[in-house]
Design an enzyme around this catalytic site. Structure first.
Site, PDB file in Angstrom:
ATOM      1  CB  SER A 206      -0.972  -0.085   1.092  1.00 40.04           C
ATOM      2  OG  SER A 206      -1.737  -1.108   1.319  1.00 40.04           O
TER       3      SER A 206
HETATM    4  N1  SAH Z   1      -1.230  -4.346   3.791  1.00 44.54           N
HETATM    5  C1  SAH Z   1      -0.483  -4.793   2.703  1.00 44.54           C
HETATM    6  C2  SAH Z   1      -1.183  -4.428   1.353  1.00 44.54           C
HETATM    7  C3  SAH Z   1      -1.605  -5.575   0.549  1.00 44.54           C
HETATM    8  S1  SAH Z   1      -2.665  -5.241  -0.625  1.00 44.54           S
HETATM    9  C4  SAH Z   1       0.920  -4.255   2.696  1.00 44.54           C
HETATM   10  O1  SAH Z   1       1.249  -3.209   3.349  1.00 44.54           O
HETATM   11  O2  SAH Z   1       1.611  -4.735   1.915  1.00 44.54           O
HETATM   12  C5  SAH Z   1      -3.952  -6.490  -0.162  1.00 44.54           C
HETATM   13  C6  SAH Z   1      -3.874  -7.678   0.143  1.00 44.54           C
HETATM   14  O3  SAH Z   1      -5.010  -8.412   0.425  1.00 44.54           O
HETATM   15  C7  SAH Z   1      -3.139  -8.441  -1.200  1.00 44.54           C
HETATM   16  O4  SAH Z   1      -2.009  -9.206  -0.664  1.00 44.54           O
HETATM   17  C8  SAH Z   1      -4.351  -9.480  -1.425  1.00 44.54           C
HETATM   18  O5  SAH Z   1      -3.743 -11.085  -1.836  1.00 44.54           O
HETATM   19  C9  SAH Z   1      -4.979  -9.747  -0.116  1.00 44.54           C
HETATM   20  N2  SAH Z   1      -6.203 -10.377   0.217  1.00 44.54           N
HETATM   21  C10 SAH Z   1      -7.471 -10.074  -1.014  1.00 44.54           C
HETATM   22  N3  SAH Z   1      -8.479 -10.711  -0.605  1.00 44.54           N
HETATM   23  C11 SAH Z   1      -8.232 -11.527   0.761  1.00 44.54           C
HETATM   24  C12 SAH Z   1      -8.957 -12.284   1.627  1.00 44.54           C
HETATM   25  N4  SAH Z   1     -10.056 -12.478   1.586  1.00 44.54           N
HETATM   26  N5  SAH Z   1      -8.047 -12.718   2.650  1.00 44.54           N
HETATM   27  C13 SAH Z   1      -7.111 -12.375   2.957  1.00 44.54           C
HETATM   28  N6  SAH Z   1      -6.097 -11.565   2.149  1.00 44.54           N
HETATM   29  C14 SAH Z   1      -6.835 -11.125   1.062  1.00 44.54           C
END
Ligand code: SAH
Length: 225
Positions: free
Chosen positions: A66
């Site tokens: 993010s």
């Molecule tokens: N907080 C993270 C941002 C990751 S983007 C950071 O700082 O790097 C969002 C993430 O949510 C992705 O890795 C995606 O795979 C995950 N995601 C999407 N749907 C999900 C679900 N139902 N359960 C868990 N993770 C999920």
């Protein structure tokens, strides 16, 4: 990495934190947490130069780390206390989990991509974030074993607020989640649990997150329900 580039990274990080502060994040706890987490350790090696741009960056599997401002905004919106137990859905790189862990007591974070979950777990362990716990699962079901949580944050956008997450919120707890009728465009929503089955909801404005895919999320990347 050489000492010289380490010093540059620290300068870049300090500059980014100052920029985020100017853009409206005033919480000292959140700004301090951003100063404590080396974002370059959460991005692929070829993107180290870009680690302190205020932008999302690719981390593989069509997912992104993010944007730092958004991580700061979500952390500030959660009104975290040092005694809070936090649930994060969407571990991704583990960066936001580390920022949350620098403020709160324990962070439980759930990721649906096995490889991302495993990489983040190992990275957080190496960096010494012993109060972050990573689970490979569908986060729309929450992580009931450690509930209730004083704060829940969702880093992916769903069609609505998953009921299991409402259920796993402590009374007085805050839940922040992007919600929208299309998988790629959302409003940032804050839900406060006032009492059992009594919630207050605020709309904090338009945001863009990757889709939340799962039982109480989207079932296909671009399918609109
Ligand atoms: N907080 C993270 C941002 C990751 S983007 C950071 O700082 O790097 C969002 C993430 O949510 C992705 O890795 C995606 O795979 C995950 N995601 C999407 N749907 C999900 C679900 N139902 N359960 C868990 N993770 C999920």
């Amino acid at each position: 990495m050489s000492t010289h580039s380490n010093i540059n990274r620290i300068r870049e990080r300090e500059r980014l934190v100052a920029q985020i502060e100017r853009e409206g994040i005033r919480s000292p706890a959140v700004l301090d947490a951003l100063r404590q987490v080396p974002r370059e350790a959460f991005v692929p090696a070829e993107l180290h130069e870009a680690a302190y741009y205020d932008s999302a960056l690719p981390i593989g599997h069509e997912q992104t780390i993010s944007q730092p401002f958004v991580v700061a905004l979500m952390a500030a919106t959660l009104e975290l206390k040092s005694t809070d137990r936090v649930l994060e859905i969407g571990t991704g790189s583990g960066y936001a989990a580390a920022v949350l862990a620098a403020i709160a007591k324990e962070v439980y974070t759930v990721e649906r991509h096995r490889e991302l979950a495993e990489t983040a777990r190992e990275r957080l362990r190496t960096l010494g974030f012993a109060n972050v716990h990573v689970l490979h699962a569908d986060g729309t079901r929450g992580w009931p074993e450690h509930a209730p949580y004083q704060a829940i944050t969702v880093a992916a956008g769903g069609p609505d607020v998953p009921q299991p997450l409402r259920d796993q919120l402590a009374i007085g707890g805050r839940l922040v989640i992007p919600v929208g009728r299309k998988p790629s465009q959302q409003q940032l929503i804050r839900v406060r649990k006032i009492a059992e089955d009594d919630y207050r909801q605020e709309n904090l404005g338009e945001v863009r997150f990757v889709p939340l895919v799962g039982a109480a999320g989207w079932d296909g990347e671009e399918r609109v329900r």
